[in-house]
Design a protein around this motif. Structure first.
Motif, mmCIF file in Angstrom:
data_model
loop_
_atom_site.group_PDB
_atom_site.id
_atom_site.type_symbol
_atom_site.label_atom_id
_atom_site.label_comp_id
_atom_site.label_asym_id
_atom_site.label_seq_id
_atom_site.Cartn_x
_atom_site.Cartn_y
_atom_site.Cartn_z
ATOM 1 N N VAL A 242 0.850 -1.190 0.000
ATOM 2 C CA VAL A 242 0.000 0.000 0.000
ATOM 3 C C VAL A 242 0.890 1.246 0.000
ATOM 4 O O VAL A 242 1.719 1.413 0.898
ATOM 5 C CB VAL A 242 -0.933 0.025 1.222
ATOM 6 C CG1 VAL A 242 -1.785 1.289 1.206
ATOM 7 C CG2 VAL A 242 -1.815 -1.209 1.244
ATOM 8 N N GLY A 278 -6.925 5.480 -6.360
ATOM 9 C CA GLY A 278 -6.860 4.418 -7.346
ATOM 10 C C GLY A 278 -7.517 4.801 -8.643
ATOM 11 O O GLY A 278 -8.054 5.905 -8.798
ATOM 12 N N ALA A 282 -13.080 0.110 -7.240
ATOM 13 C CA ALA A 282 -12.608 -1.236 -6.918
ATOM 14 C C ALA A 282 -11.140 -1.218 -6.493
ATOM 15 O O ALA A 282 -10.737 -1.928 -5.553
ATOM 16 C CB ALA A 282 -12.810 -2.153 -8.123
ATOM 17 N N ASP A 283 -10.350 -0.427 -7.180
ATOM 18 C CA ASP A 283 -8.935 -0.298 -6.832
ATOM 19 C C ASP A 283 -8.794 0.278 -5.415
ATOM 20 O O ASP A 283 -7.984 -0.188 -4.607
ATOM 21 C CB ASP A 283 -8.248 0.606 -7.857
ATOM 22 C CG ASP A 283 -6.737 0.606 -7.725
ATOM 23 O OD1 ASP A 283 -6.194 -0.230 -6.988
ATOM 24 O OD2 ASP A 283 -6.098 1.455 -8.373
ATOM 25 N N ASP A 285 -11.023 0.072 -3.030
ATOM 26 C CA ASP A 285 -11.493 -0.944 -2.088
ATOM 27 C C ASP A 285 -10.378 -1.933 -1.747
ATOM 28 O O ASP A 285 -10.225 -2.350 -0.590
ATOM 29 C CB ASP A 285 -12.682 -1.703 -2.663
ATOM 30 C CG ASP A 285 -13.964 -0.880 -2.643
ATOM 31 O OD1 ASP A 285 -14.024 0.100 -1.887
ATOM 32 O OD2 ASP A 285 -14.904 -1.226 -3.395
ATOM 33 N N THR A 286 -9.598 -2.312 -2.739
ATOM 34 C CA THR A 286 -8.502 -3.255 -2.517
ATOM 35 C C THR A 286 -7.476 -2.685 -1.541
ATOM 36 O O THR A 286 -7.011 -3.367 -0.612
ATOM 37 C CB THR A 286 -7.822 -3.603 -3.853
ATOM 38 O OG1 THR A 286 -8.774 -4.205 -4.715
ATOM 39 C CG2 THR A 286 -6.651 -4.545 -3.639
ATOM 40 N N GLN A 287 -7.134 -1.423 -1.736
ATOM 41 C CA GLN A 287 -6.141 -0.807 -0.854
ATOM 42 C C GLN A 287 -6.688 -0.618 0.565
ATOM 43 O O GLN A 287 -5.966 -0.811 1.550
ATOM 44 C CB GLN A 287 -5.699 0.527 -1.440
ATOM 45 C CG GLN A 287 -4.959 0.377 -2.757
ATOM 46 C CD GLN A 287 -4.428 1.696 -3.254
ATOM 47 O OE1 GLN A 287 -3.541 2.300 -2.641
ATOM 48 N NE2 GLN A 287 -4.981 2.174 -4.360
ATOM 49 N N ALA A 289 -8.840 -2.527 2.002
ATOM 50 C CA ALA A 289 -8.843 -3.852 2.616
ATOM 51 C C ALA A 289 -7.460 -4.211 3.143
ATOM 52 O O ALA A 289 -7.323 -4.787 4.242
ATOM 53 C CB ALA A 289 -9.320 -4.894 1.602
ATOM 54 N N LEU A 290 -6.414 -3.867 2.389
ATOM 55 C CA LEU A 290 -5.050 -4.132 2.849
ATOM 56 C C LEU A 290 -4.715 -3.294 4.082
ATOM 57 O O LEU A 290 -4.040 -3.771 5.010
ATOM 58 C CB LEU A 290 -4.061 -3.849 1.721
ATOM 59 C CG LEU A 290 -4.081 -4.830 0.556
ATOM 60 C CD1 LEU A 290 -3.198 -4.323 -0.581
ATOM 61 C CD2 LEU A 290 -3.612 -6.214 1.013
ATOM 62 N N GLU A 293 -6.374 -4.896 7.008
ATOM 63 C CA GLU A 293 -5.655 -6.121 7.359
ATOM 64 C C GLU A 293 -4.398 -5.797 8.161
ATOM 65 O O GLU A 293 -4.110 -6.440 9.183
ATOM 66 C CB GLU A 293 -5.281 -6.877 6.082
ATOM 67 C CG GLU A 293 -4.507 -8.165 6.335
ATOM 68 C CD GLU A 293 -4.104 -8.853 5.036
ATOM 69 O OE1 GLU A 293 -3.193 -9.710 5.094
ATOM 70 O OE2 GLU A 293 -4.688 -8.535 3.977
#
Length: 472
Positions: A242, A278, A282-283, A285-287, A289-290, A293
């Motif tokens: 990230v 992003g 969607a891009d 959302d991925t970041q 989520a990371l 985490e």
């Protein structure tokens, strides 16, 4: 020649652009971060590069020191003039050239302010990324190699200034760098002036690298059980790939102060704010989520999320309001911000050291930082006349700077050297400091450009409002 003599020469060449009015002198006598008051003998309100050259000619002929002045937001004394000397105010060099939307560049005068520039760039779908927090001038930001909240992704001024025009004391004007994205031609002289704090020459124009506004962004606020967990989560997030637009940290005491000052109700715990960008939702959302985490691995929980510009502004208001909130928390106290930067592997241990030092010396100092690039700030505070407490504060900041250098970092991540960080340059740079002093002597053999700053030793110079020798 007496002070009235060189002032008369300045007036003859520059007319009403030269001021000795008490209000103008006082306005250029202090910055935002040091307790010193250094009243100049005259203020030159330059309106052009020619005015800068005329001022430097008078300084050279009559051996009068000159200190460039931008917005006065310096925190380490870089813009303070020598008493009785010349303060060269560059705020009038505030032209903004045509924006090049294909080359992603714009040329500006050194007096242009960061916020105003970005307001103009927005209609072009572009922005200038370096954000030191204060609404500083671009020339001052270049002179101190400013960075800030977005450095983790975009870098500081060295990465975002393509070319410069610089006026030298001897009357030459250098054009350094180019609008090309890379070059293997000659020495990188441009970089000498980015961070030189007006000790080598005076910046009269800058060509800046611009960036497209991200198509999609989102922000998240994460709370942690302790400071170490928040710091480790920031390192973990970087390890997961990230690269946020911003990644900021504050401790629990800071959140508490902001809650009181702004009537907020954020969890009073060590907190990270992050902004990601992003290509699309969607891009983003991925970041996100990371990031979640990485936070969860260290006990962090999400306490706020925002996706619209309005909601993100509200989410970040707590972080951007830190300085005012902390000053309000201790009315009547003077403040000093300690600033160091360390390699990411040393970040957690440096934060722990700062906490131990504060406890050892019986001090409270909220901790904030551009944590994504290892940059930490301690906001120290005490009544102005409490000399015993200020002595303990100086000890903490000294030990922190010394440890940062020992860890492979630097005594000043973004606030510059100015007056107060000079004692650490030998430990940080070794024999290279002597080479820096040789460079200073090459560009400024009379030692008239912001003398005593950065690589200069503390000077005991006369009050320049008294008699000043004329060059023979």
């Amino acid at each position: 020649m007496t002070a009235n003599g060189w002032r008369a020469v300045l007036r003859e060449r520059l007319g009403e652009r030269v001021s000795v009015l008490p209000g103008d002198l006082q306005a250029h006598a202090r910055d935002e971060g040091t307790p010193y008051t250094c009243i100049p003998g005259a203020v030159v309100f330059a309106q052009s590069e020619a005015d800068v050259l005329a001022t430097l000619a008078v300084a050279r002929d009559h051996r009068v020191p000159v200190t460039p002045w931008g917005a006065g937001t310096s925190l380490e004394g870089a813009a303070l003039p020598l008493p009785g000397a010349i303060s060269l105010d560059l705020s009038g060099l505030d032209t903004v050239g045509e924006v090049d939307p294909l080359g992603f560049t714009v040329t500006v005068g050194p007096g242009v302010r960061r916020v105003a520039l970005n307001r103009r760039l927005r209609s072009h779908g572009l922005f200038f990324p370096v954000d030191p927090g204060a609404d500083a001038s671009l020339g001052g930001m270049a002179a101190t190699h400013a960075s800030g909240t977005t450095t983790v992704r975009y870098g500081g001024m060295r990465e975002n200034v393509l070319s410069l025009r610089v006026a030298l004391l001897d009357g030459r004007v250098l054009s350094l760098g180019s609008a090309a994205r890379k070059s293997s031609s000659g020495y990188a002289l441009k970089h000498l002036f980015l961070g030189s704090e007006g000790t080598l020459g005076v910046i009269t124009a800058l060509t800046l690298r611009l960036h497209p506004l991200p198509p999609a962004t989102a922000s998240v606020q994460l709370a942690f059980p302790d400071v170490a967990s928040a710091v480790l989560a920031s390192v973990t997030a970087r390890g997961l790939g990230v690269t946020p637009e911003r990644l900021e940290f504050v401790d629990a005491a800071t959140v508490r102060a902001v809650n009181r000052h702004r009537d907020r109700h954020d969890p009073e715990a060590p907190t990270l704010w992050a902004e990601v960008a992003g290509r699309d939702a969607a891009d983003v959302d991925t970041q996100l989520a990371l990031l979640r985490e990485a936070a969860a691995l260290h006990g962090g929980v999400t306490v706020g999320e925002a996706r619209t510009p309005e909601a993100q502004g509200a989410l970040w208001a707590a972080r951007h309001g830190v300085y005012d909130a902390l000053r309000a928390a201790w009315p009547g106290h003077a403040t000093r911000i300690g600033d160091v930067c360390v390699p990411l592997p040393a970040l957690a241990s440096t934060v722990a050291l700062a906490q131990r030092l504060l406890a050892k010396h019986g001090l409270t100092a909220p901790l904030v930082g551009h944590i994504g690039d290892g940059n930490l700030h301690l906001l120290m505070h005490a009544p102005p006349d409490d000399t015993e407490t200020w002595a303990r504060i100086e000890r903490v900041l000294h030990e922190l700077a010394t440890q940062a250098i020992a860890a492979g970092g630097t005594c000043t991540g973004e606030h510059g050297v100015g007056l107060r960080k000079r004692p650490y340059l030998r430990a940080e740079h070794g024999a290279a400091l002597d080479v820096m002093r040789d460079v200073k002597a090459l560009f400024d053999p009379l030692n008239l450009l912001n003398p005593g700053k950065v690589v200069g030793d503390p000077l005991s110079l006369p009050d320049w409002s008294q008699d000043v020798p004329t060059r023979t």
